[in-house]
Design an enzyme around this catalytic site. Sequence first.
Site, PDB file in Angstrom:
ATOM      1  N   ASP A 160      96.815  -2.329   1.938  1.00 24.00           N
ATOM      2  CA  ASP A 160      97.949  -2.710   1.088  1.00 24.00           C
ATOM      3  C   ASP A 160      99.246  -2.093   1.614  1.00 24.00           C
ATOM      4  O   ASP A 160      99.228  -1.267   2.520  1.00 24.00           O
ATOM      5  CB  ASP A 160      97.702  -2.289  -0.378  1.00 24.00           C
ATOM      6  CG  ASP A 160      97.120  -0.880  -0.499  1.00 24.00           C
ATOM      7  OD1 ASP A 160      97.292  -0.078   0.442  1.00 24.00           O
ATOM      8  OD2 ASP A 160      96.505  -0.592  -1.528  1.00 24.00           O
ATOM      9  N   GLU A 191      95.162  -4.044  -9.455  1.00 21.09           N
ATOM     10  CA  GLU A 191      95.228  -3.339 -10.724  1.00 21.09           C
ATOM     11  C   GLU A 191      94.334  -4.028 -11.761  1.00 21.09           C
ATOM     12  O   GLU A 191      93.919  -5.177 -11.559  1.00 21.09           O
ATOM     13  CB  GLU A 191      96.683  -3.316 -11.215  1.00 21.09           C
ATOM     14  CG  GLU A 191      97.655  -2.601 -10.266  1.00 21.09           C
ATOM     15  CD  GLU A 191      97.520  -1.072 -10.257  1.00 21.09           C
ATOM     16  OE1 GLU A 191      96.402  -0.556 -10.432  1.00 21.09           O
ATOM     17  OE2 GLU A 191      98.549  -0.394 -10.056  1.00 21.09           O
ATOM     18  N   ASP A 234      93.047   4.248 -12.513  1.00 23.85           N
ATOM     19  CA  ASP A 234      92.861   3.112 -13.418  1.00 23.85           C
ATOM     20  C   ASP A 234      91.769   2.154 -12.929  1.00 23.85           C
ATOM     21  O   ASP A 234      91.619   1.054 -13.456  1.00 23.85           O
ATOM     22  CB  ASP A 234      94.188   2.359 -13.627  1.00 23.85           C
ATOM     23  CG  ASP A 234      94.740   1.760 -12.334  1.00 23.85           C
ATOM     24  OD1 ASP A 234      94.085   1.883 -11.263  1.00 23.85           O
ATOM     25  OD2 ASP A 234      95.833   1.149 -12.387  1.00 23.85           O
TER      26      ASP A 234
END
Length: 261
Positions: A67, A143, A136
Amino acid sequence: MEIVINDTPEIASILASDIVEHALTAVEGLVLGLATGSTPLAMYRELIRRHVESGLSFITARAFLLDEYVGLPNDHPEAYRQFIAREFTDHIDLPTNGLRSPDGAADDLAAAAQDYEQAIADAGGVDVQILGIGSDGHIGFNEPSSSLGSRTRLKTLTNKTRIDNARFFEDDIGKVPRHCMTQGIATILEARHLVLLAFGEAKARPLALAVEGPITAMIPASALQLHPHVTVLVDDAAASELSNADYYRETFEHKPRWQTF
Ligand code: PGA
């Protein structure tokens, strides 16, 4: 999924380095998938040491980053391309043109994302993909709520991730980009061997949800359960919420000698 619980991150990082070293010697033109963040740093240091002291060579390898931030100039020190060069690839013999990363500074981000997918496919796919896990539950920058079928694309970072990463930006969340370009979950799942590293207490909950919970887009790392060849290397702290920890320890202790990673 093989889950290996280690006393320390350093021991886990040596095992991860063994996996990379073995793949480098077994596969001509190895395609490595590299992760950024703090977690893989000990593994990168160990691989650099092996390169310098034992001649471990990356000369025929290629590498793809997971990323990249969007909104940082390419030469920003915290751009992931700069980060991986500084922490790893500048210190080994990987050819400069052998490293690819998503172009987060492209004018046409959608086209850049497609180009990135194509470049991975043209390279024959990723052989060994190193992964961290976000607090998370993200992998790459996928995400929670990311499609399990997603490909490389623009994403918006959660505030949790931006707070987690503020340490790289003088602890100023205002300086952490809001957007990123990340390989999708389906992209990651196409790599032939996934190696997930997780260290420290902050990773205990997301790790337990990812490997022992249901497969859900709300914990993107849980998609790893769909992959036939995943190695999870963790330390005791990250393993502290695994309900099956004794079984994983026993399995590794009695792993047949002939069985590699
Ligand atoms: P970290 O990040 O290695 O810095 O904890 C992991 C991730 O966000 O994937």
